[in-house]
Design a protein around this motif. Sequence first.
Motif, PDB file in Angstrom:
ATOM      1  N   GLU A  20      -9.320   8.441   6.142  1.00  0.00           N
ATOM      2  CA  GLU A  20     -10.259   7.453   6.677  1.00  0.00           C
ATOM      3  C   GLU A  20      -9.543   6.225   7.233  1.00  0.00           C
ATOM      4  N   PRO A  21     -10.151   5.570   8.245  1.00  0.00           N
ATOM      5  CA  PRO A  21      -9.595   4.323   8.789  1.00  0.00           C
ATOM      6  C   PRO A  21      -9.903   3.143   7.879  1.00  0.00           C
ATOM      7  N   GLU A  22      -9.463   1.976   8.298  1.00  0.00           N
ATOM      8  CA  GLU A  22      -9.698   0.757   7.534  1.00  0.00           C
ATOM      9  C   GLU A  22     -11.200   0.523   7.371  1.00  0.00           C
ATOM     10  N   GLY A  59      -7.526   3.114  13.872  1.00  0.00           N
ATOM     11  CA  GLY A  59      -8.951   2.998  13.591  1.00  0.00           C
ATOM     12  C   GLY A  59      -9.719   4.283  13.794  1.00  0.00           C
ATOM     13  N   ASP A 112       0.813  -1.223   0.000  1.00  0.00           N
ATOM     14  CA  ASP A 112       0.000   0.000   0.000  1.00  0.00           C
ATOM     15  C   ASP A 112       0.843   1.270   0.000  1.00  0.00           C
ATOM     16  N   LYS A 149      -5.339   4.125   9.941  1.00  0.00           N
ATOM     17  CA  LYS A 149      -5.705   2.720   9.815  1.00  0.00           C
ATOM     18  C   LYS A 149      -5.302   1.920  11.047  1.00  0.00           C
ATOM     19  N   THR A 150      -4.115   2.186  11.595  1.00  0.00           N
ATOM     20  CA  THR A 150      -3.675   1.383  12.732  1.00  0.00           C
ATOM     21  C   THR A 150      -4.419   1.748  14.013  1.00  0.00           C
ATOM     22  N   ASN A 171     -13.421   2.445   6.172  1.00  0.00           N
ATOM     23  CA  ASN A 171     -14.177   3.703   6.166  1.00  0.00           C
ATOM     24  C   ASN A 171     -15.493   3.607   6.951  1.00  0.00           C
TER      25      ASN A 171
END
Length: 312
Positions: A279-281, A263, A227, A260-261, A283
């Motif tokens: 946005e987090p994992e 959240g 990513d 993401k990590t 969304n």
Amino acid sequence: MDDPTPLEALQARHRKEQRDLVARSTQKKKSATKKTRKGVNDECERLEQELKERQAQELAELNGETTEDAPADPLEPADEVEANGLEADVEKLSLATSQPDAPAQPPSEQPAGPKKKQNRAKARLARRAAEQEALIAQAEEEAANMPDQREVEREQMKSHFGKYGLQEKEIRADGHCLYAAIADQMETSGLGLKPRIEPKIHEEQGLPVYKTVRHAAADFIEGNPDDFVPFMEEPINQYLQKIRNTGEWGGHMELLALAKTYGVRINVLHGDGRVDKIEPEGNPADAKEIWLGYYKHNFGLGEHYNSLRKTP
């Protein structure tokens, strides 16, 4: 309209270069801090001196001369330059220009002895130097009247706080500001520093909390290389080493990894009112939010992040 002569074109370019340099130098000095002011002033003086020397050389070359040994006028013999050099010629030229109608001294009051004939090539250089100084003064005046970008950005940012119910927490302006701002947000919002990938260091070891955030970002990138690697300009190992162990500034990739990590949705407010949402994992619509303020002009080191806390 006739095309400009080579001399006119060169002089026009020189004037633009002088105005641009003064504007750039003035903005650098406005943005300088107490620690960086001396270095900024030295740099501006060096750039100004280099520009003067280069432009003088270009003018001399255009006229088939050199700045070290300009030829005398073919109709008059070359004379020795006075000790004051170019500055004395400029002063004489300014006096002659400001008093065009001044009467000549009576013969009885004129100093005795033969009058030296001025080298016309050097007089031309003196005249050009005087014109250059006038252009620099004009450009400095124009730059001084330009709006202070730091103050404008600061006022713009403040005007948006009420809209989102925010108040600012100043973060130290160093290379760790993004991570320190994230740490402040996670702690004051009650979310805690609990990333999905447990970092290899812990704040219990006595390290500053921004170090924990740095390692959380690095560990997530390391665990999801596909990513992030396509956007890197260096090997991933070197990139991760900078995140973990140096004061390298963080940017969009680190914000993405942290969203993401941890959240959380990271909202980044800009002075123009724009809000970037990282946005987090997955969304999720109900994700917790944290806020950062992004400054482009307001701090001496350049780009900067502050923590924006929710008002009570």
